[in-house]
Motif scaffolding. Structure first.
Motif, PDB file in Angstrom:
ATOM      1  N   UNK B  66       0.835  -1.209   0.000  1.00  0.00           N
ATOM      2  CA  UNK B  66       0.000   0.000   0.000  1.00  0.00           C
ATOM      3  C   UNK B  66       0.868   1.258   0.000  1.00  0.00           C
ATOM      4  N   UNK B  67       1.980   1.235   0.697  1.00  0.00           N
ATOM      5  CA  UNK B  67       2.834   2.429   0.758  1.00  0.00           C
ATOM      6  C   UNK B  67       3.536   2.663  -0.581  1.00  0.00           C
ATOM      7  N   UNK B  68       3.870   1.555  -1.226  1.00  0.00           N
ATOM      8  CA  UNK B  68       4.422   1.610  -2.583  1.00  0.00           C
ATOM      9  C   UNK B  68       3.396   2.277  -3.495  1.00  0.00           C
ATOM     10  N   UNK B  69       2.137   1.857  -3.336  1.00  0.00           N
ATOM     11  CA  UNK B  69       1.049   2.419  -4.133  1.00  0.00           C
ATOM     12  C   UNK B  69       0.894   3.911  -3.864  1.00  0.00           C
ATOM     13  N   UNK B  70       0.935   4.289  -2.595  1.00  0.00           N
ATOM     14  CA  UNK B  70       0.773   5.699  -2.246  1.00  0.00           C
ATOM     15  C   UNK B  70       1.866   6.518  -2.916  1.00  0.00           C
ATOM     16  N   UNK B  71       3.096   6.043  -2.837  1.00  0.00           N
ATOM     17  CA  UNK B  71       4.207   6.767  -3.459  1.00  0.00           C
ATOM     18  C   UNK B  71       4.045   6.834  -4.969  1.00  0.00           C
ATOM     19  N   UNK B  72       3.653   5.713  -5.569  1.00  0.00           N
ATOM     20  CA  UNK B  72       3.509   5.669  -7.023  1.00  0.00           C
ATOM     21  C   UNK B  72       2.417   6.637  -7.482  1.00  0.00           C
ATOM     22  N   UNK B  73       1.288   6.628  -6.792  1.00  0.00           N
ATOM     23  CA  UNK B  73       0.201   7.526  -7.197  1.00  0.00           C
ATOM     24  C   UNK B  73       0.546   8.982  -6.914  1.00  0.00           C
ATOM     25  N   UNK B  74       1.369   9.232  -5.897  1.00  0.00           N
ATOM     26  CA  UNK B  74       1.796  10.605  -5.635  1.00  0.00           C
ATOM     27  C   UNK B  74       2.456  11.178  -6.887  1.00  0.00           C
ATOM     28  N   UNK B  75       3.379  10.393  -7.438  1.00  0.00           N
ATOM     29  CA  UNK B  75       4.074  10.909  -8.617  1.00  0.00           C
ATOM     30  C   UNK B  75       3.181  10.830  -9.850  1.00  0.00           C
ATOM     31  N   UNK B 135      -5.783  -5.925   5.674  1.00  0.00           N
ATOM     32  CA  UNK B 135      -6.985  -5.161   5.350  1.00  0.00           C
ATOM     33  C   UNK B 135      -6.627  -3.764   4.870  1.00  0.00           C
ATOM     34  N   UNK B 136      -5.664  -3.162   5.524  1.00  0.00           N
ATOM     35  CA  UNK B 136      -5.249  -1.807   5.154  1.00  0.00           C
ATOM     36  C   UNK B 136      -4.749  -1.774   3.712  1.00  0.00           C
ATOM     37  N   UNK B 137      -3.930  -2.756   3.371  1.00  0.00           N
ATOM     38  CA  UNK B 137      -3.396  -2.818   2.009  1.00  0.00           C
ATOM     39  C   UNK B 137      -4.514  -2.915   0.986  1.00  0.00           C
ATOM     40  N   UNK B 138      -5.508  -3.746   1.310  1.00  0.00           N
ATOM     41  CA  UNK B 138      -6.624  -3.908   0.386  1.00  0.00           C
ATOM     42  C   UNK B 138      -7.453  -2.635   0.294  1.00  0.00           C
ATOM     43  N   UNK B 139      -7.621  -1.945   1.426  1.00  0.00           N
ATOM     44  CA  UNK B 139      -8.411  -0.706   1.417  1.00  0.00           C
ATOM     45  C   UNK B 139      -7.787   0.294   0.452  1.00  0.00           C
ATOM     46  N   UNK B 140      -6.488   0.437   0.536  1.00  0.00           N
ATOM     47  CA  UNK B 140      -5.814   1.398  -0.348  1.00  0.00           C
ATOM     48  C   UNK B 140      -6.022   1.012  -1.807  1.00  0.00           C
ATOM     49  N   UNK B 141      -5.845  -0.267  -2.089  1.00  0.00           N
ATOM     50  CA  UNK B 141      -5.984  -0.714  -3.476  1.00  0.00           C
ATOM     51  C   UNK B 141      -7.416  -0.480  -3.974  1.00  0.00           C
ATOM     52  N   UNK B 142      -8.392  -0.788  -3.110  1.00  0.00           N
ATOM     53  CA  UNK B 142      -9.788  -0.644  -3.527  1.00  0.00           C
ATOM     54  C   UNK B 142     -10.138   0.836  -3.729  1.00  0.00           C
ATOM     55  N   UNK B 143      -9.574   1.673  -2.867  1.00  0.00           N
ATOM     56  CA  UNK B 143      -9.762   3.110  -3.056  1.00  0.00           C
ATOM     57  C   UNK B 143      -9.226   3.536  -4.426  1.00  0.00           C
ATOM     58  N   UNK B 144      -8.013   3.111  -4.731  1.00  0.00           N
ATOM     59  CA  UNK B 144      -7.405   3.494  -6.005  1.00  0.00           C
ATOM     60  C   UNK B 144      -8.256   3.002  -7.170  1.00  0.00           C
ATOM     61  N   UNK B 145      -8.856   1.845  -6.966  1.00  0.00           N
ATOM     62  CA  UNK B 145      -9.659   1.236  -8.017  1.00  0.00           C
ATOM     63  C   UNK B 145     -10.969   1.984  -8.244  1.00  0.00           C
ATOM     64  N   UNK B 146     -11.455   2.650  -7.216  1.00  0.00           N
ATOM     65  CA  UNK B 146     -12.796   3.221  -7.289  1.00  0.00           C
ATOM     66  C   UNK B 146     -12.838   4.732  -7.226  1.00  0.00           C
ATOM     67  N   UNK B 147     -11.720   5.378  -7.051  1.00  0.00           N
ATOM     68  CA  UNK B 147     -11.745   6.830  -6.939  1.00  0.00           C
ATOM     69  C   UNK B 147     -11.786   7.516  -8.315  1.00  0.00           C
ATOM     70  N   UNK B 148     -12.520   6.941  -9.257  1.00  0.00           N
ATOM     71  CA  UNK B 148     -12.686   7.617 -10.535  1.00  0.00           C
ATOM     72  C   UNK B 148     -14.034   8.319 -10.606  1.00  0.00           C
ATOM     73  N   UNK B 149     -14.807   8.218  -9.560  1.00  0.00           N
ATOM     74  CA  UNK B 149     -16.091   8.902  -9.480  1.00  0.00           C
ATOM     75  C   UNK B 149     -16.307   9.279  -8.021  1.00  0.00           C
ATOM     76  N   UNK B 150     -16.977  10.322  -7.680  1.00  0.00           N
ATOM     77  CA  UNK B 150     -17.576  11.351  -8.537  1.00  0.00           C
ATOM     78  C   UNK B 150     -16.546  12.235  -9.264  1.00  0.00           C
TER      79      UNK B 150
END
Lengths: 258, 366
Positions: B66-75, B135-150
């Motif tokens: 999840x932290x890898x994901x956070x860093x990747x999405x930051x950039x 669970x935390x790791x999955x939450x981050x991934x699911x957020x990334x997957x679904x934060x295209x709306x609204x």
């Protein structure tokens, strides 16, 4: 004992576990520089009292004053910083670290290098690290386990482990050293040499609180003694008086005459 | 001293080998393998970051990716045209911050996420902690997957593409560059960038390990109650471990996004967390060299399989019976079981564990 204010003053400490009252209304005070013994039959609440004054348990009633300050519901590390160090009845060393590292961890509370110090390794950090190592070696020497400094704690002999716990506790520069049955499981020779060690601790300006089953050790070592039974203090005083106290004899030894 | 000189020579040899490695690999195995080496380097950085949390502080973290994901999405967000979709008024061309500005920010953001994960889990240990972190790791991934709306923040499962390449002194690493008459392809350039970061991460890990803070982490790993009785503020130290580990993850995430030019939630699945944890465990928890070895092995093994299994089966049976992906899992599982049985402390056990294993034969001379 020029300073007449006690180092530690417990006032009406109570501790309940559900319906069980492990401690009730325990008040006592420990003077600076003395060796204070705490005895009592198994399950009398000695270790519970230890856990209360070292912050592992929060008292259900009462509170205590240490070195002139009141402490209530404090975390263990706060009390360690205030100057209460302890050993454990069932040895709790950092088993997979070396003896020296164990003692060095005791120095943590009196040193300050943080992450930046660790990363930059500046002069202050290096000299602090050097001081930590020196002091820890000195303490290992003091408790007599200098040679196995690089041995893992779990590979030390039982007696060495007990001594290492004392060295680790001393490394926190305590005002009060609380020892929970330091002689448990030792043979007569080991107990005797432990006694010699403990006798020198007050010379370092450290007050000692001692839980012990070995009555002979307590009687020969302690300036004053308190006796707990079923969570209550039933006697307190110099060892000679306490051992003649009828309540103690009844509680501790079980029957009338000694 | 002789010892110092010897280790100096070894270090120089190591540095030269590593500097030549992309060219050697390119010549012997092809360019694809240089890219694999780049990924191996990213994995090593991740594994070393996780090693702080798991190896030093003893906090089992199954959601580290999840932290890898956070860093990747930051950039990805601050170095691509993507934000023009979400906020066309504010950023008509997207945001194009320099990688070198985003890198520390990504590390800090991931670090704060580390604290966020650490704070509620302070009282948990072992299995319970593992489940919450999973669970935390999955939450981050699911957020990334679904934060295209609204509002389209992450572009959902499609991911974010056209991320700016990393530029060093205004030289883009995404194109072949001629330096002193030698052509350095993009993967080579990234190799050197990652090598420099890996070296930095190794130095940071080493220094932390042999510091007051590192000792305190290990004390918590060994016995939390005794540690707190010795005056260690276990809460702060655990939060610090989570934050430091997460910062490593975040920084490698930003590197990953710049290298790849594209990120999507798919890259940050639970399987990846487990891979990184396997690198730490397989190599030797708490030992930097071991963790590096684990990272190299586990990053390269799947590629070796991919390149060997299919041709081998074609030659033997004339068709593909087992696909490399499932074979990989099979081998992984077997390797882990064998490891746990025969080398429970890892391929290269940590200093302490090695001593512990060795000391039975050779007790400290008294």
């Amino acid at each position: 004992m020029t300073d007449m204010k006690p180092l530690l003053r417990l006032s009406s400490i109570g501790k309940q576990f559900g319906g069980l009252s492990a401690l009730s209304d325990v008040s006592l005070h420990i003077r600076r520089g003395e060796i204070y013994g705490l005895i009592g039959p198994n399950g009398a609440g000695k270790t519970t009292l230890f856990n209360v004054i070292t912050g592992l348990y929060q008292p259900s009633a009462g509170g205590f004053e240490f070195d002139g300050k009141k402490y209530q519901a404090c975390k263990p590390h706060v009390l360690a910083k205030a100057g209460i160090a302890r050993t454990f009845q069932n040895i709790r060393l950092f088993a997979n670290l070396t003896a020296l590292e164990n003692v060095m961890i005791g120095r943590h509370v009196r040193t300050r290098a943080g992450v930046f110090g660790a990363l930059l390794r500046d002069r202050a950090t290096r000299s602090e690290e050097h001081a930590i190592t020196e002091r820890s070696r000195e303490l290992l020497r003091y408790v007599g386990i200098e040679k196995p400094a690089q041995t893992l704690a779990k590979h030390l002999s039982y007696g060495e482990q007990r001594r290492l716990e004392i060295a680790r506790a001393l490394a926190t520069d305590p005002l009060l050293l609380a020892l929970d049955e330091p002689a448990a499981g030792m043979n007569a020779t080991e107990t005797e040499s432990l006694k010699a060690l403990l006798q020198t601790i007050p010379d370092r300006g450290i007050t000692v609180l001692l839980i012990e089953h070995d009555v002979k050790l307590i009687m020969g070592l302690c300036d004053r003694v308190a006796v707990l039974d079923y969570g209550r203090k039933i006697a307190e005083g110099v060892p000679e008086d306490v051992r003649k106290d009828p309540a103690v004899i009844a509680a501790y030894l079980g029957s009338g005459d000694e | 001293m002789k010892l110092v000189r010897k280790s100096g020579v070894q270090l120089a040899a190591l540095v030269i080998t590593l500097l030549l490695l992309p060219f050697i690999t390119d010549a012997l195995l092809g360019r694809g393998w240089v890219r694999i080496a780049d990924f191996a380097m990213l994995y090593i950085m991740l594994a070393l970051g996780l090693n702080i949390v798991v190896g030093y502080a003893g906090l089992l973290d199954l959601g580290y990716i999840a932290f890898f994901a956070v860093g990747a999405y930051c950039y990805a967000l601050t170095g691509s045209p993507h934000l023009a979709l979400a906020f066309p008024m504010a950023f008509p061309d997207g945001v194009h911050l320099s990688f070198w500005i985003v890198l520390p920010l990504a590390a800090l953001t991931a670090g704060s996420f580390g604290m966020l994960l650490g704070a509620p889990t302070l009282r948990l240990r072992g299995d319970y902690l593992a489940i919450v972190t999973l669970g935390f790791g999955e939450i981050i991934r699911i957020f990334l997957n679904n934060l295209n709306a609204p509002i389209n923040l992450t572009n959902g499962p499609q991911g974010i593409s056209r991320i700016d390449p990393v530029r060093v002194a205004d030289v883009s690493l995404s194109a072949t560059q001629n330096i002193f008459g030698i052509a350095f392809p993009s993967v080579h350039l990234y190799f050197y960038l990652f090598l420099a970061f890996t070296a930095l991460v190794v130095i940071v890990s080493r220094r932390l390990e042999r510091s007051r803070i590192g000792r305190a982490w290990m004390a918590i790993r060994e016995d939390e109650i005794a540690a707190s009785a010795m005056g260690l503020n276990t809460r702060n130290l655990k939060l610090l471990a989570f934050a430091m580990g997460a910062m490593f993850g975040g920084a490698s995430g930003a590197l990953f996004a710049g290298f790849q030019g594209f990120v999507s939630p798919e890259s940050f699945s639970l399987m990846e967390s487990i891979m990184v944890l396997c690198m730490v465990v397989l190599g030797g928890m708490g030992n930097i060299a071991g963790v590096i070895l684990g990272g190299v092995l586990l990053a390269i093994l799947p590629e070796v399989l991919r390149h060997s299994v299919v041709p081998l089966q074609q030659a033997l049976f004339g068709k593909t019976v087992v696909d490399p992906e499932s074979l990989r899992m099979l081998l992984f599982g077997t390797a882990l079981i064998v490891m746990m049985l025969y080398r429970p402390a890892g391929l290269l056990p940590s200093r302490v564990r090695r001593r512990e294993l060795g000391s039975d034969e050779a007790p400290e001379s008294l």
